[in-house]
Every structure is written in structure tokens, then in C-alpha cells.
Design an enzyme around this catalytic site. Sequence first.
Site, PDB file in Angstrom:
ATOM      1  N   ASP A 192     -20.021  37.395  21.953  1.00  0.00           N
ATOM      2  CA  ASP A 192     -18.988  36.682  21.123  1.00  0.00           C
ATOM      3  C   ASP A 192     -19.459  35.469  20.163  1.00  0.00           C
ATOM      4  O   ASP A 192     -20.486  34.583  20.954  1.00  0.00           O
ATOM      5  CB  ASP A 192     -18.087  36.227  22.481  1.00  0.00           C
ATOM      6  CG  ASP A 192     -16.481  36.105  21.810  1.00  0.00           C
ATOM      7  OD1 ASP A 192     -17.339  35.678  20.741  1.00  0.00           O
ATOM      8  OD2 ASP A 192     -16.531  35.460  22.066  1.00  0.00           O
ATOM      9  N   ASP A 227     -14.667  35.156  13.845  1.00  0.00           N
ATOM     10  CA  ASP A 227     -14.715  34.559  15.293  1.00  0.00           C
ATOM     11  C   ASP A 227     -15.096  36.310  15.827  1.00  0.00           C
ATOM     12  O   ASP A 227     -13.562  36.535  15.024  1.00  0.00           O
ATOM     13  CB  ASP A 227     -13.949  34.029  15.976  1.00  0.00           C
ATOM     14  CG  ASP A 227     -13.850  33.786  17.404  1.00  0.00           C
ATOM     15  OD1 ASP A 227     -14.550  34.382  17.521  1.00  0.00           O
ATOM     16  OD2 ASP A 227     -12.702  33.279  18.134  1.00  0.00           O
ATOM     17  N   HIS A 234      -5.937  34.540  18.815  1.00  0.00           N
ATOM     18  CA  HIS A 234      -5.565  32.782  18.838  1.00  0.00           C
ATOM     19  C   HIS A 234      -5.811  32.921  16.908  1.00  0.00           C
ATOM     20  O   HIS A 234      -6.477  33.540  16.000  1.00  0.00           O
ATOM     21  CB  HIS A 234      -7.174  31.704  18.994  1.00  0.00           C
ATOM     22  CG  HIS A 234      -8.094  32.207  18.610  1.00  0.00           C
ATOM     23  ND1 HIS A 234      -8.899  31.800  17.872  1.00  0.00           N
ATOM     24  CD2 HIS A 234      -8.948  32.610  19.718  1.00  0.00           C
ATOM     25  CE1 HIS A 234     -10.100  32.689  17.963  1.00  0.00           C
ATOM     26  NE2 HIS A 234      -9.624  33.110  19.369  1.00  0.00           N
ATOM     27  N   HIS A 256      -9.414  27.455  17.799  1.00  0.00           N
ATOM     28  CA  HIS A 256      -8.206  27.910  18.231  1.00  0.00           C
ATOM     29  C   HIS A 256      -7.405  27.071  17.624  1.00  0.00           C
ATOM     30  O   HIS A 256      -7.466  25.991  18.023  1.00  0.00           O
ATOM     31  CB  HIS A 256      -8.405  27.366  19.789  1.00  0.00           C
ATOM     32  CG  HIS A 256      -9.375  28.598  20.848  1.00  0.00           C
ATOM     33  ND1 HIS A 256      -8.864  29.152  22.074  1.00  0.00           N
ATOM     34  CD2 HIS A 256     -10.114  29.276  19.666  1.00  0.00           C
ATOM     35  CE1 HIS A 256     -10.164  29.845  22.527  1.00  0.00           C
ATOM     36  NE2 HIS A 256     -10.667  30.188  21.378  1.00  0.00           N
ATOM     37  N   GLU A 259      -8.032  38.814  20.266  1.00  0.00           N
ATOM     38  CA  GLU A 259      -9.483  38.968  21.345  1.00  0.00           C
ATOM     39  C   GLU A 259      -8.768  39.702  22.099  1.00  0.00           C
ATOM     40  O   GLU A 259      -7.418  39.378  22.897  1.00  0.00           O
ATOM     41  CB  GLU A 259      -9.504  37.409  21.287  1.00  0.00           C
ATOM     42  CG  GLU A 259     -10.613  37.875  22.340  1.00  0.00           C
ATOM     43  CD  GLU A 259     -10.932  35.816  22.248  1.00  0.00           C
ATOM     44  OE1 GLU A 259     -12.298  35.962  22.766  1.00  0.00           O
ATOM     45  OE2 GLU A 259     -10.870  34.969  21.978  1.00  0.00           O
ATOM     46  N   GLU A 283     -12.456  41.968  19.693  1.00  0.00           N
ATOM     47  CA  GLU A 283     -12.052  41.050  18.498  1.00  0.00           C
ATOM     48  C   GLU A 283     -12.046  41.164  17.370  1.00  0.00           C
ATOM     49  O   GLU A 283     -13.300  41.440  16.385  1.00  0.00           O
ATOM     50  CB  GLU A 283     -12.812  39.471  19.218  1.00  0.00           C
ATOM     51  CG  GLU A 283     -12.100  38.124  18.515  1.00  0.00           C
ATOM     52  CD  GLU A 283     -12.761  36.540  19.170  1.00  0.00           C
ATOM     53  OE1 GLU A 283     -11.856  35.899  19.035  1.00  0.00           O
ATOM     54  OE2 GLU A 283     -14.170  36.861  19.627  1.00  0.00           O
TER      55      GLU A 283
END
Length: 327
Positions: A95, A106, A175, A183, A208, A303
Site C-alpha cells: 500500500d 492512493d 475515504h 484521509h 479500499e 484499493e
Amino acid sequence: MKEKLFDTEYESLRQAAECHRQVRRYAQSFVRPGISYLEVVKRIEDAARKLIRANKLEAGMAFPCGTSINNCAAHFAPNLGDTKILHKDDVVKIDFGVHVNGYLVDSAFTVAFNPIYDPLLEASKEATATGVKESGIDARLGEIGERIQETMESYEVEIKGKTYKVRSIQNLGGHMVNRYRVHGHKMVPTVKGGSQQKMEEGEIYAIETFGSTGKGYVMETEDTSHYMRTFDAKPVAIRNSRSRALLKLIEDNFSTLAFARRWLDELGFEKHFSALKPLVDCGAVTAYPPLSDISGSYVSQSEHSFILRPTCKEILSVGDDYCAFVS
């Protein structure tokens, strides 16, 4: 005309996304049993920094590369001196995030070397694909979470003669993503019963999902590696001169993006923990410990990031290397 207002943002996001695509392909070529956790994160981070032409707050890593193993779901990365290596029966979540001018992508994937874990990996891939498909302008977050759970928990995995239902981890999820803040204030649940807030035009999200053979609930564990300047932290008097110097270094190099303890060493701030602890204690910096399900369980993660443009949903992180899906 409205689309043109976002041209700079789009370009930064696309640059970050292309960097992520190339680096994760590179990672998939060398993450193998026998390699150390530390070598994995260093090679990924070094490759991303080189490709994105890292320069403090202009471009670079959006947060430390995570290598959460087996029952650890998130926020684990090796600190300096860690000598642990990957084994053939490990399930490792890779990640990492990349940013350009604070606009970040992300994205995460899971690697397992033993094919018995394939259904577990497939569960989180398909759950994330479901979440992305269900997302859009005016989509309700709670309804997305319900669809994610339905997909995730339709899977089972047999490990050493025992069949496990794959559970969607209830206290982790996707998020909203803001500039220099991984976030944002909206969270995308991965189980039913979540917020009925809606997604809105112009927002960026990371969907995610985490599938587990355990309880489907994570708790904090030890050996923290991830830290972040607390967003909207109240001003406090910091009396320790080394702590003040460290806070300035953090603000100059990371702003409110997450950083790893070993990055402080790389920047020349050695023996930093005695200066870092007071910053955490006073709330100027927040520690993010590893998050794990019960011992003996296995967790997979998938994700992807996207932006809700006025005319379409642009899936930033998708590539031909994993989880290609129709938007």
C-alpha cells in the site's frame, strides 16, 4: 468550461497515477519469498521518488509504503534495523501513495505466493471493483458499503483443510482524499449501516476494502512506523528545542502527509524518537500504529482512487496489471 477549472488538478493526479502504475509493476517483479520487508519498501519508495522527481512538498511519496503481513491489515512498515523477511505462506499488502503538488493517488494490492489464498485475494479485488462501480455523484456512502460487504462475503477460502468465510473488516474502509491529506472528512464503509452522506462532484475518493479470515475487526498493535502532522492541530507551546526543530523539518518536508520514522533518519535527524514523542504527546503529530485482526488470520486488501469529474468518473489508479473493471 467547468472541466477546464480543474485542469491543473487533473494533470497532477494523472502524473501521480502513472507513477504509481509503473512502480507497482516494478514491485510485482521483485516481491518474492526471501526478500526483507525493508528492501521491499526502500525499493518501492526509491523508484517512486526517482520517477516523480521528488522535491519536498512539490512531489513525492504521499505516505510510507506499507507491507502489512498476514493478519496485519494496515499501517505496518519496517523501521530501520528490521530484519524480517517474506515467507512463501505470507499474505502481504503493498500500500503506497504518490503525490504531485499535494494531489495524491492512493492504491494498494495484495501478494500471496501460495495459490490457496487466491480466493481471499479475489474477494477484496471484486469488493473494491464493486465499490468503484457503485460510486458516483449523489451515490450514498452507506449503500456503497452494503454492496461491498455483499460482494466480499460471498467468498470462502479453504486453508489447511478448514473453510473460512471471508469477512469484510468493519472498522476499516475507503475515504475521501483531500490535497495534502490522505484521509478526508468522508469515509466509505465496507459494511452495511453506514452514513447516508452523498458523494459530490469534484471529490476524490479511495475505495479500499479488506477481506479477512478472522473476526473482521482490527485493533492497534505495537511497533508504530507511520506518523502524520495533525491536521488542524491547535497551537501548543513546544519547549523542547529538538522537538521544535523536528516539527519544522516535518512541516517543510511532509506538511500534513504521513511519514515514516526511517525517513527522519534519511533526512539526517538521527536519534529522533526522544524529539518525536513530545510532539505526539501534545497532539502536534499523530501516531498511526499497525492495525491487525486476530492472530492466525489472513487479510487481503485492494484499493483504487478516482475523481468525480463533472462529466465522468475517472478511475485514476486502474491499470492492466491488476483489477481492470468497467467504470
